[in-house]
Design a protein around this motif. Structure first.
Motif, PDB file in Angstrom:
ATOM      1  N   PRO A 702     -22.557 -36.337  50.087  1.00 46.06           N
ATOM      2  CA  PRO A 702     -22.076 -36.655  48.731  1.00 46.06           C
ATOM      3  C   PRO A 702     -22.860 -35.943  47.634  1.00 46.06           C
ATOM      4  O   PRO A 702     -22.276 -35.498  46.640  1.00 46.06           O
ATOM      5  CB  PRO A 702     -22.259 -38.176  48.639  1.00 46.06           C
ATOM      6  CG  PRO A 702     -22.288 -38.639  50.047  1.00 46.06           C
ATOM      7  CD  PRO A 702     -22.932 -37.555  50.821  1.00 46.06           C
ATOM      8  N   ALA A 703     -24.179 -35.819  47.808  1.00 48.25           N
ATOM      9  CA  ALA A 703     -24.988 -35.141  46.797  1.00 48.25           C
ATOM     10  C   ALA A 703     -24.589 -33.678  46.691  1.00 48.25           C
ATOM     11  O   ALA A 703     -24.472 -33.121  45.590  1.00 48.25           O
ATOM     12  CB  ALA A 703     -26.472 -35.280  47.136  1.00 48.25           C
ATOM     13  N   ALA A 704     -24.395 -33.045  47.843  1.00 50.25           N
ATOM     14  CA  ALA A 704     -23.991 -31.637  47.831  1.00 50.25           C
ATOM     15  C   ALA A 704     -22.616 -31.459  47.212  1.00 50.25           C
ATOM     16  O   ALA A 704     -22.369 -30.510  46.452  1.00 50.25           O
ATOM     17  CB  ALA A 704     -24.018 -31.079  49.260  1.00 50.25           C
ATOM     18  N   ALA A 705     -21.693 -32.377  47.535  1.00 49.83           N
ATOM     19  CA  ALA A 705     -20.356 -32.278  46.967  1.00 49.83           C
ATOM     20  C   ALA A 705     -20.402 -32.431  45.455  1.00 49.83           C
ATOM     21  O   ALA A 705     -19.700 -31.718  44.718  1.00 49.83           O
ATOM     22  CB  ALA A 705     -19.450 -33.344  47.578  1.00 49.83           C
ATOM     23  N   LEU A 706     -21.240 -33.348  44.964  1.00 53.35           N
ATOM     24  CA  LEU A 706     -21.370 -33.532  43.520  1.00 53.35           C
ATOM     25  C   LEU A 706     -21.911 -32.274  42.861  1.00 53.35           C
ATOM     26  O   LEU A 706     -21.463 -31.865  41.784  1.00 53.35           O
ATOM     27  CB  LEU A 706     -22.287 -34.733  43.244  1.00 53.35           C
ATOM     28  CG  LEU A 706     -22.511 -35.091  41.773  1.00 53.35           C
ATOM     29  CD1 LEU A 706     -21.192 -35.481  41.111  1.00 53.35           C
ATOM     30  CD2 LEU A 706     -23.521 -36.228  41.650  1.00 53.35           C
ATOM     31  N   THR A 707     -22.875 -31.613  43.524  1.00 50.02           N
ATOM     32  CA  THR A 707     -23.446 -30.377  42.979  1.00 50.02           C
ATOM     33  C   THR A 707     -22.394 -29.289  42.925  1.00 50.02           C
ATOM     34  O   THR A 707     -22.319 -28.517  41.959  1.00 50.02           O
ATOM     35  CB  THR A 707     -24.634 -29.936  43.836  1.00 50.02           C
ATOM     36  OG1 THR A 707     -25.620 -30.969  43.842  1.00 50.02           O
ATOM     37  CG2 THR A 707     -25.243 -28.656  43.300  1.00 50.02           C
ATOM     38  N   VAL A 708     -21.539 -29.185  43.970  1.00 44.42           N
ATOM     39  CA  VAL A 708     -20.473 -28.181  43.995  1.00 44.42           C
ATOM     40  C   VAL A 708     -19.539 -28.371  42.807  1.00 44.42           C
ATOM     41  O   VAL A 708     -19.177 -27.411  42.103  1.00 44.42           O
ATOM     42  CB  VAL A 708     -19.701 -28.262  45.321  1.00 44.42           C
ATOM     43  CG1 VAL A 708     -18.412 -27.428  45.239  1.00 44.42           C
ATOM     44  CG2 VAL A 708     -20.567 -27.775  46.468  1.00 44.42           C
ATOM     45  N   LEU A 709     -19.125 -29.592  42.577  1.00 41.79           N
ATOM     46  CA  LEU A 709     -18.210 -29.869  41.463  1.00 41.79           C
ATOM     47  C   LEU A 709     -18.882 -29.590  40.123  1.00 41.79           C
ATOM     48  O   LEU A 709     -18.256 -29.057  39.197  1.00 41.79           O
ATOM     49  CB  LEU A 709     -17.726 -31.319  41.525  1.00 41.79           C
ATOM     50  CG  LEU A 709     -16.830 -31.690  42.703  1.00 41.79           C
ATOM     51  CD1 LEU A 709     -16.489 -33.181  42.672  1.00 41.79           C
ATOM     52  CD2 LEU A 709     -15.546 -30.867  42.687  1.00 41.79           C
ATOM     53  N   ARG A 710     -20.163 -29.998  39.982  1.00 40.16           N
ATOM     54  CA  ARG A 710     -20.874 -29.770  38.725  1.00 40.16           C
ATOM     55  C   ARG A 710     -20.985 -28.290  38.409  1.00 40.16           C
ATOM     56  O   ARG A 710     -20.680 -27.843  37.294  1.00 40.16           O
ATOM     57  CB  ARG A 710     -22.263 -30.394  38.803  1.00 40.16           C
ATOM     58  CG  ARG A 710     -23.079 -30.274  37.530  1.00 40.16           C
ATOM     59  CD  ARG A 710     -24.561 -30.415  37.840  1.00 40.16           C
ATOM     60  NE  ARG A 710     -25.038 -29.313  38.679  1.00 40.16           N
ATOM     61  CZ  ARG A 710     -26.237 -29.281  39.271  1.00 40.16           C
ATOM     62  NH1 ARG A 710     -27.064 -30.308  39.127  1.00 40.16           N
ATOM     63  NH2 ARG A 710     -26.600 -28.237  40.011  1.00 40.16           N
ATOM     64  N   ASP A 711     -21.402 -27.531  39.388  1.00 43.03           N
ATOM     65  CA  ASP A 711     -21.575 -26.087  39.159  1.00 43.03           C
ATOM     66  C   ASP A 711     -20.241 -25.421  38.851  1.00 43.03           C
ATOM     67  O   ASP A 711     -20.147 -24.539  37.986  1.00 43.03           O
ATOM     68  CB  ASP A 711     -22.215 -25.441  40.382  1.00 43.03           C
ATOM     69  CG  ASP A 711     -23.654 -25.922  40.600  1.00 43.03           C
ATOM     70  OD1 ASP A 711     -24.218 -26.532  39.650  1.00 43.03           O
ATOM     71  OD2 ASP A 711     -24.176 -25.718  41.714  1.00 43.03           O
ATOM     72  N   ALA A 712     -19.189 -25.834  39.567  1.00 43.58           N
ATOM     73  CA  ALA A 712     -17.881 -25.204  39.369  1.00 43.58           C
ATOM     74  C   ALA A 712     -17.354 -25.474  37.968  1.00 43.58           C
ATOM     75  O   ALA A 712     -16.823 -24.575  37.294  1.00 43.58           O
ATOM     76  CB  ALA A 712     -16.889 -25.718  40.414  1.00 43.58           C
TER      77      ALA A 712
END
Length: 777
Positions: A702-712
């Motif tokens: 979940p943390a990695a997925a949140l980072t992906v969305l934030r960066d995108a």
């Protein structure tokens, strides 16, 4: 209930209460097409105003928010006691045990009047009581939504209840002007709420709730033109939605819901209005219906209902609304009766035993009825008497019978030029079996007048060629009163009163005589008891009967008796009457059921002598299920809109239309719905940081997925053109993981609330109206 997050002054709460009352009062106007007059609306407005403004007064006294709805219900009870309690109350407003018994009787009467009346309904006291209770409860719900929970947008749900009800009763549904006014009142409530919130913003810690509370009025954040445009846009959407709802709501005016005028509902457990009585052939024993005392040896038939509509398969009564002016204390002369025909009045006292029906057994015609309890009205065409809020159970009344004594000369000389309003009484389906026209032509071939034709038809049916039988129609499969049944009856020449009456009525129409069929009781049998020298006459379920009535201009509707072995033949209809021949009809005296088993073969089994109010075990379910379904659908509207919003964002992901922005908007909305933050002014990085601190995001995925969305979303919103589109599949997977983590971090009640009351949706509505929701709302 949670406390209001934004303290309001007394003036602000009064403004919200006033607009809430306006919304409810206007929405109640939608019931106008269903109820006669306007007095009922003023009562509803009085109850709504008393309940809502009592809540405003309680809040001005700083009553705890959780107690206000309870006390409003108490106020509602006091108002109902004031209006309906009468002498059972103390000081007019304090209810007693007798008051609650009165309320119980009114609720029972309301149930019956809803079942029995057709529109526009007469506002009898039971119906007024039901309206007052309903509007009072809606007022409490509106007050909770607007004042306590501070979600005025949801006030549309209770306001739509009276707006949608007409769609279930009449084809036209609610009137368009009422829809427009209701939508305008709803928008006014939202607008007032916006202004109130702006003025109440920044009240410090929210410790004041009175006129002396310190307020800081912030500057306008949105130009008035912008908010006005948003309001007009929302108005257009609201009006469009209301129009669609009004147009698409199915009318069930022919079903059992909320007062259908269908005959099955009108009769309850009394006497069926349909001629097809085959399913009610046998009753183990006779049950007492009523008894009466009549002077001068008066022994009339008692009519319950008149059937005038023949549709080929069944006879039925024309649906007609009850006229509130047609009270039984003064009834008119019957249609077509001229002053040249001799008449006389005869009083009859009737005491109901066990029959339960909304139609009153009375002789036709009658001039007045006294002593009835409940609301009773006569039908404009047939003079049949029916109730809209009670039944015949336990009734004792005095009816004045108008005996009509036409001469044969008057009947034979009746004009053949009939008024156009009698055309429906001549209608016959086009696909009549040939035997009907052939039989009518044969038996009336030598008749020189309509009267002679009628006597010939009656004599033919009472001849030795026909047998009274309840077995033959069932055994040979032609029970009922339709065209095919009449044709088969003319072939087999065996049947009971239903077949003789319907056959004579059809043959009369075939030769141009208006006809209809009466359902009721024959004269009954004298008993040994006498009261003041007047003999008591008993009428039971075996006396149920049907007979035809034919119309002659100048005389009106005249009864005939074509059924052999039943009832008595009127003097004017005997063969040779008026010619000095003294010829007697085949059965001049009332016949008594013999020992041939008629109690077991009775055609009208189960139609009288049953106690109760006529409600089947599942009648409440039949009536309540559609209403409950509409309420549930209304409550699910926010969930449906939120689901549509999520689907739209996923479509943007699939199309590549700013996919990162769409995915991030869905993350923000999900967090808002679950109470996990997501303020409108937070940057993606700040919001991601706040989410990362939650327990569910402690795992790597979940943390990695949140980072992906934030960066995108940061690259898409703030960075230069990346030159290559963002991978939509990766964004969809990341969004699914983040939503799953947010849902896992919330308790089940919070998840349910997020589905049914999505906070993000209401925040968007507030922003559309020009209000910026607080970050922690």
């Amino acid at each position: 209930m949670r406390p209001d997050p934004v303290p309001l002054s007394r003036a602000q709460r009064l403004a919200l209460t006033s607009t809430s009352f306006l919304l409810l009062a206007i929405a109640t106007m939608a019931l106008g097409p269903l109820i006669a007059g306007s007095g009922w609306w003023w009562l509803c407005a009085f109850i709504a105003a008393g309940t809502l403004f009592a809540g405003a007064g309680l809040r001005a006294l700083r009553t705890p928010a959780s107690l206000v709805p309870v006390l409003e219900l108490v106020v509602l009870l006091l108002l109902l006691t004031l209006v309906f309690g009468g002498t059972t109350s103390i000081a007019l407003i304090i209810p007693t045990q007798g008051t609650f018994e009165t309320f119980g009787g009114l609720m029972s009467g309301a149930q019956r009047t809803i079942e029995q009346q057709s529109v526009p309904a007469i506002p009898v006291p039971p119906l007024l009581f039901a309206l007052a209770v309903g509007v009072g409860l809606l007022a409490v719900v509106v007050d909770i939504l607007v004042q306590t929970l501070r979600v005025p947008a949801l006030a549309a749900a209770p306001a739509l209840v009276p707006v949608l009800v007409p769609g279930f009763i009449i084809e036209a549904g609610a009137e368009a002007p009422t829809l427009v006014l209701t939508a305008a009142a709803y928008l006014l409530l939202l607008r007032v709420d916006v202004r109130v919130r702006r003025r109440a913003r920044l009240l410090g810690d929210g410790e004041g709730d009175g006129d002396d509370a310190a307020t800081i009025v912030p500057p306008k954040r949105v130009p008035i033109v912008s908010t006005l445009g948003a309001s007009l846009g929302l108005a257009a959407v609201g009006l469009l939605t209301a129009s669609v709802l009004a147009a698409s709501t199915p009318s069930v005016s022919t079903s059992l819901l909320l007062g259908s005028p269908g005959q099955g509902t009108l009769f309850a457990r009394g006497v069926s209005p349909f001629i097809d009585l085959g399913r009610d052939l046998r009753r183990p024993e006779a049950r007492p219906a009523f008894h009466y005392f009549a002077r001068d040896a008066d022994r009339p038939y008692f009519t319950l209902l008149t059937l005038d509509r023949f549709e080929g398969e069944v006879w039925g009564a024309t649906d007609a609304a009850v006229d509130g002016d047609n009270t039984v204390d003064a009834m008119p002369r019957p249609d077509g009766l001229s002053d040249d025909v001799a008449t006389s009045e005869h009083p009859i006292e009737v005491i109901v035993d066990e029959v339960r029906t909304t139609w009153l057994p009375v002789p036709y015609p009658s001039s007045r009825i006294e002593g009835l309890s409940g609301s009773w009205f006569w039908d404009s065409d047939s003079l049949a008497v029916r109730s809209v809020d009670t039944n015949t159970g336990g009734q004792r009344y005095r009816v004045t019978r108008l005996e009509v004594e036409p001469t044969v000369a008057q009947l034979r000389g009746a004009s053949g030029d009939l008024p156009s309003d009698l055309d429906p009484y001549l209608e016959l389906p086009e696909d009549a079996p040939p035997i009907i026209a052939q039989t009518a032509a044969e038996i009336t071939a030598i008749a020189t007048s309509r009267y002679d034709a009628a006597v010939a038809i009656q004599s033919y049916l009472r001849s030795a060629d026909f047998d009274y039988s309840t077995e033959a129609p069932v055994a040979e499969g032609y029970d009922g009163g339709g065209f095919d049944v009449v044709a088969r009856f003319l072939e087999t020449k065996a049947g009971y009163c239903v077949h003789f009456a319907s056959t004579m009525a059809v043959l009369a129409r075939e030769v141009g005589i208006p006809s209809r069929i009466s359902l009721g009781y024959t004269q009954g049998r004298p008993a040994q008891e006498r009261v003041d020298g007047v003999q008591r006459v008993e009428v039971d379920s075996h006396d149920l009967h049907s007979w035809p009535e034919l119309y002659f201009e100048g005389v009106g509707w005249v009864p005939f008796e074509p059924t052999p072995g039943r009832g008595s033949v009127p003097e004017y209809s005997r063969p040779g009457a008026g010619e000095g021949t003294g010829a007697a009809a085949p059965s001049a005296a009332p016949s008594t059921p013999g020992a041939d088993g008629r109690p077991e073969l009775d055609p009208d089994r189960g139609l009288a002598g049953q106690r109760g109010d006529g409600l089947s075990a599942d009648s409440w379910w039949q009536r309540g299920a559609p209403v409950a379904l509409v309420v549930v659908l209304l409550l699910l509207i926010p969930a449906g809109l939120r689901l549509g919003q999520r689907w739209s964002r996923r479509r943007r992901l699939a199309r590549g239309d700013r996919p990162a922005d769409a995915a991030w908007d869905e993350v923000i909305a999900t967090a808002r719905d679950l109470g996990a933050g997501g303020g409108a002014v937070e940057t993606p990085r700040a919001f991601a940081a706040s989410l990362a601190g939650r327990e569910a995001f402690g795992a790597a995925e979940p943390a990695a997925a949140l980072t992906v969305l934030r960066d995108a979303v940061e690259r898409e919103r703030y960075g230069p053109d990346p030159g290559s589109p963002v991978d939509g599949t990766e964004l969809r997977d990341a969004l699914a993981r983040v939503r799953a983590a947010l849902l896992a971090d919330a308790t089940p009640p919070v998840r349910i609330r997020a589905v049914l009351v999505p906070r993000s949706l209401f925040d968007a509505a507030r922003r559309a109206l020009g209000e910026r929701p607080p970050a922690d709302a």
